[in-house]
Design a protein around this motif. Structure first.
Motif, PDB file in Angstrom:
ATOM      1  N   TYR A  23      38.466  46.319  42.691  1.00 21.45           N
ATOM      2  CA  TYR A  23      39.839  46.609  43.113  1.00 21.45           C
ATOM      3  C   TYR A  23      40.159  45.896  44.425  1.00 21.45           C
ATOM      4  N   ILE A  24      39.186  45.816  45.316  1.00 21.94           N
ATOM      5  CA  ILE A  24      39.383  45.096  46.577  1.00 21.94           C
ATOM      6  C   ILE A  24      39.579  43.609  46.295  1.00 21.94           C
ATOM      7  N   LYS A  25      38.755  43.062  45.416  1.00 26.74           N
ATOM      8  CA  LYS A  25      38.861  41.644  45.069  1.00 26.74           C
ATOM      9  C   LYS A  25      40.201  41.343  44.403  1.00 26.74           C
ATOM     10  N   LEU A  26      40.721  42.288  43.668  1.00 22.82           N
ATOM     11  CA  LEU A  26      41.991  42.121  42.970  1.00 22.82           C
ATOM     12  C   LEU A  26      43.129  41.855  43.953  1.00 22.82           C
ATOM     13  N   ALA A  29      42.848  38.065  44.810  1.00 20.34           N
ATOM     14  CA  ALA A  29      42.683  37.112  43.707  1.00 20.34           C
ATOM     15  C   ALA A  29      44.039  36.620  43.225  1.00 20.34           C
ATOM     16  N   ASN A  30      44.018  35.416  42.666  1.00 18.86           N
ATOM     17  CA  ASN A  30      45.222  34.911  42.008  1.00 18.86           C
ATOM     18  C   ASN A  30      44.826  34.030  40.833  1.00 18.86           C
ATOM     19  N   GLY A  31      45.763  33.806  39.957  1.00 18.42           N
ATOM     20  CA  GLY A  31      45.526  32.936  38.819  1.00 18.42           C
ATOM     21  C   GLY A  31      44.398  33.395  37.915  1.00 18.42           C
ATOM     22  N   MET A  32      43.547  32.427  37.556  1.00 20.90           N
ATOM     23  CA  MET A  32      42.446  32.700  36.637  1.00 20.90           C
ATOM     24  C   MET A  32      41.499  33.761  37.195  1.00 20.90           C
ATOM     25  N   GLU A  33      41.256  33.725  38.494  1.00 21.57           N
ATOM     26  CA  GLU A  33      40.361  34.708  39.105  1.00 21.57           C
ATOM     27  C   GLU A  33      40.917  36.122  38.931  1.00 21.57           C
ATOM     28  N   LYS A  34      42.222  36.287  39.060  1.00 15.08           N
ATOM     29  CA  LYS A  34      42.831  37.600  38.897  1.00 15.08           C
ATOM     30  C   LYS A  34      42.678  38.083  37.451  1.00 15.08           C
ATOM     31  N   VAL A  35      42.854  37.172  36.487  1.00 15.36           N
ATOM     32  CA  VAL A  35      42.636  37.526  35.081  1.00 15.36           C
ATOM     33  C   VAL A  35      41.204  38.011  34.893  1.00 15.36           C
ATOM     34  N   ASP A  36      40.248  37.264  35.450  1.00 12.78           N
ATOM     35  CA  ASP A  36      38.834  37.629  35.309  1.00 12.78           C
ATOM     36  C   ASP A  36      38.514  38.974  35.968  1.00 12.78           C
ATOM     37  N   VAL A  37      39.164  39.273  37.083  1.00 14.09           N
ATOM     38  CA  VAL A  37      38.944  40.565  37.746  1.00 14.09           C
ATOM     39  C   VAL A  37      39.536  41.685  36.896  1.00 14.09           C
ATOM     40  N   TYR A  38      40.738  41.485  36.359  1.00  9.30           N
ATOM     41  CA  TYR A  38      41.310  42.485  35.444  1.00  9.30           C
ATOM     42  C   TYR A  38      40.342  42.763  34.288  1.00  9.30           C
ATOM     43  N   LEU A  39      39.785  41.700  33.728  1.00 11.25           N
ATOM     44  CA  LEU A  39      38.852  41.854  32.609  1.00 11.25           C
ATOM     45  C   LEU A  39      37.565  42.562  33.042  1.00 11.25           C
ATOM     46  N   ALA A  40      37.101  42.281  34.258  1.00 11.41           N
ATOM     47  CA  ALA A  40      35.901  42.945  34.773  1.00 11.41           C
ATOM     48  C   ALA A  40      36.161  44.441  34.968  1.00 11.41           C
ATOM     49  N   ILE A  41      37.363  44.787  35.438  1.00 11.93           N
ATOM     50  CA  ILE A  41      37.710  46.203  35.591  1.00 11.93           C
ATOM     51  C   ILE A  41      37.756  46.865  34.216  1.00 11.93           C
TER      52      ILE A  41
END
Length: 169
Positions: A23-26, A29-41
């Protein structure tokens, strides 16, 4: 008994710490990284909250489509399919899995496609449609063998063996 309780509580603390860091990383994050963080959550909630899996997978899906991130879109579609699997809404599972397989193939992620094809086989097995399950398992097996992924090949062969066992073949 106390030792097992300690291990269980310790595991929950570690999991919550990992979720908190996501959640902190979210926030940054932006772009592809944000998508990957959403998926990790979403994945962190795999067996505990289908609502969270669905919520964060949908966020990932919409952002991935917006930025043209095919692999992120494929994973999000697959994860959404998992939420419907847990709810036993099998027509929706197939719809999302088929869309995910197409996106995995478009993105060049053959492993992702094979894993999702294998998951379709698991769904067909659950429904008692063993011939469709075997068809999916064999398709996934060909892809994973070509890639040399022995771990995935082993899992698929196990799934095939279970079908033959259930059918007394």
């Amino acid at each position: 008994m106390a030792y097992m309780l300690f291990i269980s509580l310790f595991s929950e603390v570690i999991a919550q710490t990992n979720n908190d860091s996501l959640y902190i990383k979210l926030q940054t994050a932006n772009g592809m990284e944000k998508v990957d963080v959403y998926l990790a959550i979403a994945k962190a909630n795999w067996r505990t909250s289908t609502d969270s899996i669905y919520k964060y997978s949908n966020k990932a899906l919409h952002l991935a489509r917006e930025i043209g991130y095919l692999n992120g879109e494929a994973k999000a579609l697959s994860y959404i399919g998992v939420t419907f699997f847990y709810k036993a809404e099998y027509d929706s599972v197939l719809m999302y899995y088929d869309a995910a397989i197409e996106k995995f193939k478009q993105s060049g992620d053959n492993s992702g496609a094979a894993i999702t094809i294998n998951n379709k086989g698991v769904l067909y097995k659950r429904q008692g449609n063993y011939s469709k399950a075997i068809e999916c398992y064999n398709e996934a097996l060909l892809i994973q063998e070509a890639m040399g992924d022995e771990r995935e090949v082993g899992g698929i062969l196990l799934n095939i063996g279970i079908i033959y066992y259930v059918q007394n073949i």
